[in-house]
Design a protein around this motif. Structure first.
Motif, PDB file in Angstrom:
ATOM      1  N   THR A 192       0.839  -1.195   0.000  1.00  0.00           N
ATOM      2  CA  THR A 192       0.000   0.000   0.000  1.00  0.00           C
ATOM      3  C   THR A 192       0.880   1.253   0.000  1.00  0.00           C
ATOM      4  O   THR A 192       2.094   1.174   0.109  1.00  0.00           O
ATOM      5  CB  THR A 192      -0.913   0.022   1.243  1.00  0.00           C
ATOM      6  OG1 THR A 192      -0.101  -0.045   2.416  1.00  0.00           O
ATOM      7  CG2 THR A 192      -1.863  -1.162   1.243  1.00  0.00           C
ATOM      8  N   ALA A 193       0.215   2.395  -0.087  1.00  0.00           N
ATOM      9  CA  ALA A 193       0.951   3.661  -0.142  1.00  0.00           C
ATOM     10  C   ALA A 193       1.766   3.863   1.136  1.00  0.00           C
ATOM     11  O   ALA A 193       1.353   3.503   2.240  1.00  0.00           O
ATOM     12  CB  ALA A 193      -0.026   4.810  -0.327  1.00  0.00           C
ATOM     13  N   LEU A 194       2.923   4.453   0.968  1.00  0.00           N
ATOM     14  CA  LEU A 194       3.798   4.773   2.092  1.00  0.00           C
ATOM     15  C   LEU A 194       3.219   5.970   2.837  1.00  0.00           C
ATOM     16  O   LEU A 194       2.939   7.015   2.256  1.00  0.00           O
ATOM     17  CB  LEU A 194       5.198   5.093   1.557  1.00  0.00           C
ATOM     18  CG  LEU A 194       6.262   5.529   2.558  1.00  0.00           C
ATOM     19  CD1 LEU A 194       6.487   4.451   3.605  1.00  0.00           C
ATOM     20  CD2 LEU A 194       7.564   5.836   1.823  1.00  0.00           C
ATOM     21  N   ARG A 195       3.048   5.809   4.140  1.00  0.00           N
ATOM     22  CA  ARG A 195       2.510   6.881   4.983  1.00  0.00           C
ATOM     23  C   ARG A 195       3.538   7.224   6.049  1.00  0.00           C
ATOM     24  O   ARG A 195       4.073   6.342   6.728  1.00  0.00           O
ATOM     25  CB  ARG A 195       1.181   6.461   5.622  1.00  0.00           C
ATOM     26  CG  ARG A 195       0.107   6.136   4.598  1.00  0.00           C
ATOM     27  CD  ARG A 195      -1.160   5.612   5.245  1.00  0.00           C
ATOM     28  NE  ARG A 195      -1.866   6.664   5.962  1.00  0.00           N
ATOM     29  CZ  ARG A 195      -2.317   6.544   7.216  1.00  0.00           C
ATOM     30  NH1 ARG A 195      -2.082   5.440   7.890  1.00  0.00           N
ATOM     31  NH2 ARG A 195      -2.971   7.533   7.782  1.00  0.00           N
ATOM     32  N   LEU A 196       3.847   8.513   6.186  1.00  0.00           N
ATOM     33  CA  LEU A 196       4.861   8.977   7.125  1.00  0.00           C
ATOM     34  C   LEU A 196       4.285  10.068   8.018  1.00  0.00           C
ATOM     35  O   LEU A 196       3.529  10.932   7.553  1.00  0.00           O
ATOM     36  CB  LEU A 196       6.075   9.528   6.370  1.00  0.00           C
ATOM     37  CG  LEU A 196       6.818   8.551   5.458  1.00  0.00           C
ATOM     38  CD1 LEU A 196       7.888   9.302   4.664  1.00  0.00           C
ATOM     39  CD2 LEU A 196       7.441   7.413   6.252  1.00  0.00           C
ATOM     40  N   TYR A 197       4.676  10.031   9.290  1.00  0.00           N
ATOM     41  CA  TYR A 197       4.267  11.097  10.203  1.00  0.00           C
ATOM     42  C   TYR A 197       5.132  12.325   9.944  1.00  0.00           C
ATOM     43  O   TYR A 197       6.365  12.247   9.932  1.00  0.00           O
ATOM     44  CB  TYR A 197       4.426  10.653  11.658  1.00  0.00           C
ATOM     45  CG  TYR A 197       3.955  11.705  12.642  1.00  0.00           C
ATOM     46  CD1 TYR A 197       2.609  11.803  12.977  1.00  0.00           C
ATOM     47  CD2 TYR A 197       4.856  12.609  13.204  1.00  0.00           C
ATOM     48  CE1 TYR A 197       2.170  12.774  13.863  1.00  0.00           C
ATOM     49  CE2 TYR A 197       4.425  13.590  14.093  1.00  0.00           C
ATOM     50  CZ  TYR A 197       3.076  13.669  14.414  1.00  0.00           C
ATOM     51  OH  TYR A 197       2.648  14.634  15.278  1.00  0.00           O
ATOM     52  N   ALA A 220       5.494   0.369   5.694  1.00  0.00           N
ATOM     53  CA  ALA A 220       4.814   1.433   4.946  1.00  0.00           C
ATOM     54  C   ALA A 220       3.919   2.264   5.852  1.00  0.00           C
ATOM     55  O   ALA A 220       3.561   3.390   5.512  1.00  0.00           O
ATOM     56  CB  ALA A 220       3.990   0.837   3.808  1.00  0.00           C
ATOM     57  N   ASP A 221       3.575   1.724   7.025  1.00  0.00           N
ATOM     58  CA  ASP A 221       2.771   2.458   7.991  1.00  0.00           C
ATOM     59  C   ASP A 221       3.696   3.184   8.963  1.00  0.00           C
ATOM     60  O   ASP A 221       3.846   2.802  10.117  1.00  0.00           O
ATOM     61  CB  ASP A 221       1.850   1.494   8.738  1.00  0.00           C
ATOM     62  CG  ASP A 221       0.937   2.214   9.731  1.00  0.00           C
ATOM     63  OD1 ASP A 221       0.772   3.452   9.604  1.00  0.00           O
ATOM     64  OD2 ASP A 221       0.409   1.548  10.634  1.00  0.00           O
ATOM     65  N   ASP A 256       0.636  11.275   6.891  1.00  0.00           N
ATOM     66  CA  ASP A 256       0.101  11.504   5.545  1.00  0.00           C
ATOM     67  C   ASP A 256       0.708  10.529   4.542  1.00  0.00           C
ATOM     68  O   ASP A 256       1.801   9.989   4.751  1.00  0.00           O
ATOM     69  CB  ASP A 256       0.425  12.935   5.094  1.00  0.00           C
ATOM     70  CG  ASP A 256      -0.098  13.989   6.062  1.00  0.00           C
ATOM     71  OD1 ASP A 256      -1.250  13.836   6.516  1.00  0.00           O
ATOM     72  OD2 ASP A 256       0.643  14.935   6.378  1.00  0.00           O
ATOM     73  N   VAL A 257      -0.003  10.334   3.451  1.00  0.00           N
ATOM     74  CA  VAL A 257       0.545   9.558   2.334  1.00  0.00           C
ATOM     75  C   VAL A 257       1.721  10.327   1.748  1.00  0.00           C
ATOM     76  O   VAL A 257       1.625  11.529   1.477  1.00  0.00           O
ATOM     77  CB  VAL A 257      -0.526   9.312   1.255  1.00  0.00           C
ATOM     78  CG1 VAL A 257       0.097   8.651   0.022  1.00  0.00           C
ATOM     79  CG2 VAL A 257      -1.643   8.422   1.807  1.00  0.00           C
ATOM     80  N   LEU A 295      13.723   1.514   2.442  1.00  0.00           N
ATOM     81  CA  LEU A 295      12.326   1.415   2.029  1.00  0.00           C
ATOM     82  C   LEU A 295      12.061   2.263   0.785  1.00  0.00           C
ATOM     83  O   LEU A 295      11.372   1.819  -0.150  1.00  0.00           O
ATOM     84  CB  LEU A 295      11.422   1.851   3.184  1.00  0.00           C
ATOM     85  CG  LEU A 295       9.922   1.664   3.000  1.00  0.00           C
ATOM     86  CD1 LEU A 295       9.569   0.203   2.768  1.00  0.00           C
ATOM     87  CD2 LEU A 295       9.168   2.207   4.213  1.00  0.00           C
ATOM     88  N   LEU A 296      12.592   3.469   0.758  1.00  0.00           N
ATOM     89  CA  LEU A 296      12.419   4.328  -0.423  1.00  0.00           C
ATOM     90  C   LEU A 296      13.048   3.697  -1.660  1.00  0.00           C
ATOM     91  O   LEU A 296      12.476   3.759  -2.763  1.00  0.00           O
ATOM     92  CB  LEU A 296      13.038   5.700  -0.159  1.00  0.00           C
ATOM     93  CG  LEU A 296      12.357   6.586   0.890  1.00  0.00           C
ATOM     94  CD1 LEU A 296      13.194   7.832   1.149  1.00  0.00           C
ATOM     95  CD2 LEU A 296      10.946   6.965   0.461  1.00  0.00           C
TER      96      LEU A 296
END
Length: 452
Positions: A2-7, A350-351, A15-16, A55-56
């Motif tokens: 799923t989309a990568l979400r970062l604080y 990713a979370d 946010d995504v 991860l990136l």
């Protein structure tokens, strides 16, 4: 995945992640000031952002991610330490930087794409961005002023100052160690350039011979290597104010953008055995001291035990548990250099780099016998079975029996089991254990180790 979400510390929301250019994802992380051995607290951002980098690279491709981590090699702490030791500043910074590189490599961290040194970006050639040119632009834009050989940033010229720290000017002034100086227009104005004495490092500038302020260095290096606005800026939570707040002020006022970086990521504090690490408390631990007793992979896994944004308690128990866990994972993993990381592990990361959930997923892979996925996952995370086994072999005590006798008894036990004489097989195992040799049966056969 799923989309990568970062604080994002700037928005205080998870946010995504949407890079400015997916073909060139750009990240800057504040690196060490090379005046002394890096301590275990310094290791946390290095390991955390190494995981972000991995991860990136997985999501966007290794050739499409640029990671910059600087080295601060001009600083008053460096000057003082060099004088204390009676060595040149260059000798001190080279020696300390070399030790830092050895330490972080032992922790399984990839080298960043670029590792600029601050001294390389003070005065550069015509048309190349550097610290002196950045200061000149700030003065021309009315955001800085020269006074008595110093150049200071005029905080009152930036209404949005304090947005990252989420504090008003009065709150920041009350909580900061503000240098009182007669040449400052405002109490919160901070140094961009300061004069150097004959014995201090110095560079020629329009304001006289001097050296840059600490905050200025990161603004110049990040802009020169990543552009005026980039994707991610990282560092420890202690850098939010004043360092990162001042970086934002310099960069946005210099280049005229609303933001310096779209996402700001900060890792939490590290304590040692429940207390703040300090030399006065006797619990100050360098990375090198940890590596003298433990392999880098064990320290790496211990860092993943808590979510990166939360405080972490560095304890002997956590290292012992990480060593046991890692050994079990390596024993259960296949020897497959081509295996891919498990999708559920990637989903956890990713979370917002949920490493506790990641660890739970790896335990599940082990329990389900997913040997190939386990191998690919461990390699993706930077764990190295060969290094771990070499450490175990080097640190293991000598067996009480000759190796040839141990191997003879293992062969006899295998023969007994083949003949279904399990009583004899158990007797041999117990005999070896009484001599301090533990047997371990696995898919690849029977191995042994000396137990302490």
């Amino acid at each position: 995945m799923t989309a990568l979400r970062l604080y994002n510390s700037l928005t205080k929301a998870k946010d995504v992640f949407a890079p400015i250019d997916p073909a060139d994802v750009r990240m800057y992380v504040c690196g060490p000031t090379v005046y002394d051995r890096a301590h275990i607290g310094n290791a946390r951002p290095v390991i955390v952002f190494d995981l972000v980098f991995r991860l990136l690279r997985h999501v966007y491709g290794a050739d499409h991610v640029t990671y910059v981590r600087n080295i601060t090699d001009v600083d008053d702490k460096i000057n003082a330490r060099a004088a204390e030791r009676g060595v040149s500043i260059r000798q001190l910074t080279e020696e300390t930087a070399r030790g830092f590189h050895e330490d972080v490599a032992a922790l399984g961290c990839l080298a960043p794409t670029h590792e600029p040194r601050a001294t390389e970006f003070i005065c550069r050639g015509e048309g190349e961005l550097d610290m002196v040119k950045l200061v000149q632009r700030l003065i021309a834009g009315g955001h800085a002023y020269a006074a008595e050989g110093h150049v200071l940033f005029d905080v009152s010229s930036m209404p949005a100052y304090g947005r990252l720290a989420r504090r008003s000017l009065d709150e920041m002034q009350a909580g900061a160690r503000v240098e009182v100086a007669p040449y400052k227009k405002g109490a919160m104005d901070f140094v961009l350039w300061k004069p150097s004495t004959e014995t201090e490092p110095g560079w020629d500038s329009p304001w006289g011979r001097g050296r840059p302020g600490w905050h200025l260095e990161c603004s110049a290096m990040s802009a020169a290597l990543l552009g005026e606005v980039f994707d991610i800026h990282g560092g420890g939570i202690d850098l939010i104010f004043p360092h990162h707040e001042n970086e934002i002020a310099q960069s946005t006022c210099c280049f005229g953008h609303e933001r310096m970086a779209n996402v700001w990521m900060h890792n939490g504090f590290l304590q040692v055995e429940g207390e703040k690490m300090a030399k006065s408390a006797g619990n100050f631990v360098t990375i090198r001291e940890v590596l003298a007793d433990w392999p880098g992979d064990v320290a790496r896994l211990a860092m993943f035990s808590a979510h990166y944004r939360q405080p972490i308690n560095w304890t002997l128990k956590s290292l012992q548990e990480a060593e046991r866990t890692l050994g079990q994972w390596f024993d259960a993993a296949a020897s497959d250099a081509e295996a891919r990381p498990a999708p559920d592990v990637l989903e956890a990361l990713a979370d917002d780099l949920n490493t506790p959930k990641m660890i739970a997923e790896i335990h599940r892979l082990k329990s389900e016998g997913a040997r190939k996925a386990l191998a690919g996952t461990l390699r993706f995370l930077g764990f190295r079975p060969d290094d771990y086994e070499a450490w175990k072999a080097a640190s293991a005590p000598e067996p009480a029996l000759p190796v040839s006798e141990i191997e003879r008894l293992i062969d006899a036990r295998i023969a007994a089991r083949r003949e279904r004489n399990f009583a004899e097989a158990d007797r041999i195992r117990d005999e070896l254990l009484a001599q301090g040799v533990a047997l371990k049966d696995g898919a690849g056969g029977t191995s042994w180790e000396v137990v302490r």
